[in-house]
Design an enzyme around this catalytic site. Structure first.
Site, mmCIF file in Angstrom:
data_model
loop_
_atom_site.group_PDB
_atom_site.id
_atom_site.type_symbol
_atom_site.label_atom_id
_atom_site.label_comp_id
_atom_site.label_asym_id
_atom_site.label_seq_id
_atom_site.Cartn_x
_atom_site.Cartn_y
_atom_site.Cartn_z
ATOM 1 N N GLY A 159 -22.461 -1.358 -4.226
ATOM 2 C CA GLY A 159 -23.144 -0.592 -5.438
ATOM 3 C C GLY A 159 -24.314 -1.195 -6.074
ATOM 4 O O GLY A 159 -25.045 -0.784 -6.693
ATOM 5 N N TYR A 171 0.776 -1.110 0.125
ATOM 6 C CA TYR A 171 0.150 -0.117 0.205
ATOM 7 C C TYR A 171 1.045 1.163 0.028
ATOM 8 O O TYR A 171 1.295 1.741 1.050
ATOM 9 C CB TYR A 171 -0.902 0.003 1.222
ATOM 10 C CG TYR A 171 -1.824 -1.177 1.291
ATOM 11 C CD1 TYR A 171 -2.320 -2.039 0.161
ATOM 12 C CD2 TYR A 171 -2.570 -1.473 2.233
ATOM 13 C CE1 TYR A 171 -2.936 -2.966 0.216
ATOM 14 C CE2 TYR A 171 -3.425 -2.378 2.487
ATOM 15 C CZ TYR A 171 -3.609 -3.373 1.179
ATOM 16 O OH TYR A 171 -4.598 -4.287 1.622
ATOM 17 N N PHE A 178 -13.001 -5.596 0.685
ATOM 18 C CA PHE A 178 -13.958 -4.499 -0.089
ATOM 19 C C PHE A 178 -15.268 -5.034 0.542
ATOM 20 O O PHE A 178 -16.398 -5.255 -0.076
ATOM 21 C CB PHE A 178 -14.138 -5.274 -1.565
ATOM 22 C CG PHE A 178 -14.526 -4.427 -2.364
ATOM 23 C CD1 PHE A 178 -14.359 -2.852 -2.340
ATOM 24 C CD2 PHE A 178 -14.989 -4.792 -3.726
ATOM 25 C CE1 PHE A 178 -14.889 -2.144 -3.106
ATOM 26 C CE2 PHE A 178 -15.609 -3.694 -4.758
ATOM 27 C CZ PHE A 178 -15.224 -2.435 -4.526
ATOM 28 N N PRO A 179 -15.474 -4.949 1.938
ATOM 29 C CA PRO A 179 -16.589 -5.210 2.509
ATOM 30 C C PRO A 179 -17.802 -4.370 2.179
ATOM 31 O O PRO A 179 -19.050 -4.896 2.496
ATOM 32 C CB PRO A 179 -16.490 -5.335 3.993
ATOM 33 C CG PRO A 179 -15.446 -4.048 3.907
ATOM 34 C CD PRO A 179 -14.348 -4.396 2.885
ATOM 35 N N LEU A 180 -17.663 -3.293 1.839
ATOM 36 C CA LEU A 180 -18.718 -2.224 1.445
ATOM 37 C C LEU A 180 -19.168 -2.119 0.020
ATOM 38 O O LEU A 180 -19.656 -1.168 -0.517
ATOM 39 C CB LEU A 180 -18.310 -0.996 2.093
ATOM 40 C CG LEU A 180 -18.356 -0.975 3.721
ATOM 41 C CD1 LEU A 180 -18.010 0.477 4.125
ATOM 42 C CD2 LEU A 180 -19.399 -1.486 4.512
#
Length: 289
Positions: free
Chosen positions: A218, A68, A213-215
């Site tokens: 979309g 990162y 990517f828990p959220l």
């Protein structure tokens, strides 16, 4: 402190590796970097505030990676929180190299993994990494060589526990013959549950399942979506519902939503305090089932 002051504590705890308690709702650092997870963030001071606020909100599990930035998130963590609180568990990852924004190349050569572990220790200001995860299995290097090097580092006292990321059940079973694996980090959220078999394996074998990517809500954000309707009815954010659903889905799940904003961090963390009714949980479960 009360749940109002430390809402993350409402998510409950998980005993990582059987000996390391963490809040189930954690925080992921990937968004504390520039575009394409490359370079410094637009507002480094806000990134530091986010990390300090995460701890204030009761989060004791922070997931990061050498890739990162690279190393941007590690250095921000050290600046914000070192010396670290006694109950803070930092999980990091090695096994991907970066050649530019949004470019990720698996490299599992033992000497590279060792180098990156040493750099993680230095940049984080740690003598031992609580959870070291192989970011990706390098298909060009035998898994026994990749995990064997991590086991060697574990035996040297530089790694406490070993985890894997983006793997199949078959790969987990193969890995378990080489090292003691305590966690698996795969893509999983309300809209994408393709890793359900890996979650089941984690539950059956007392592994932490860390959904990245828990959220990704979309796909369920339309006006007619149960997510949108239930959120509106309850006066909460869709992201809070998505986290509440994950926390209820399995006691092995440790969501690590990331953000570069203190306001969004606070909003996400309140999701740990939401209790879904059976009807709400079923409606959400069937929304993308």
């Amino acid at each position: 402190m009360s749940i109002t002051q430390q809402p993350a504590s409402a998510s409950g705890s998980f005993l990582l590796g059987g000996d390391l308690p963490v809040t189930r709702l954690g925080y992921g650092t990937m968004q504390l970097t520039g575009p394409g997870v490359w370079g410094d963030p637009k507002d480094p001071a806000e990134a530091v505030r986010v990390l300090r606020r995460a701890v204030e909100l009761g989060i004791t599990f922070i997931d990061t990676a050498d890739a990162y930035g690279p190393f941007t998130a590690d250095l921000l963590l050290k600046e914000a929180l070192h010396p670290y609180p006694d109950d803070l568990v930092i999980a990091t990852k090695v096994g991907l190299t970066r050649t530019g924004p949004s470019e990720w190349i698996p490299v599992g050569r033992p000497e590279y993994l060792r180098q990156q572990v040493e750099l993680n220790l230095r940049h984080l200001g740690l003598e031992r990494i609580d959870l070291l995860q192989l970011h990706r299995i390098d298909p060009k290097v035998p898994l026994a060589e990749q995990l064997g090097e991590l086991v060697a580092l574990q035996n040297e006292g530089k790694i406490r526990h070993i985890g894997l990321s983006e793997v199949s059940v078959a790969e987990l079973e193969e890995a378990a013959k080489i090292a003691r694996i305590v966690s698996v980090q795969n893509l999983f959220n309300l809209a994408d549950r393709s890793a359900g078999d890996v979650l089941a394996y984690a539950e059956a074998n007392n592994l932490a399942f860390i959904p990245w990517f828990p959220l990704a809500t979309g796909a369920l954000a339309g006006e007619d979506s149960p997510l949108t309707k239930i959120a509106a009815d309850r006066g909460v954010a869709p992201s809070q519902l998505a986290l509440a659903w994950l926390l209820r889905r399995s006691p092995a799940i440790l969501p690590i939503p990331g953000t570069s904003s203190v306001a969004h961090l606070e909003e996400n963390t309140v999701g740990a305090t939401l209790e879904l009714t059976d009807e709400e949980y079923e409606a959400l479960s069937h929304a993308a089932g």
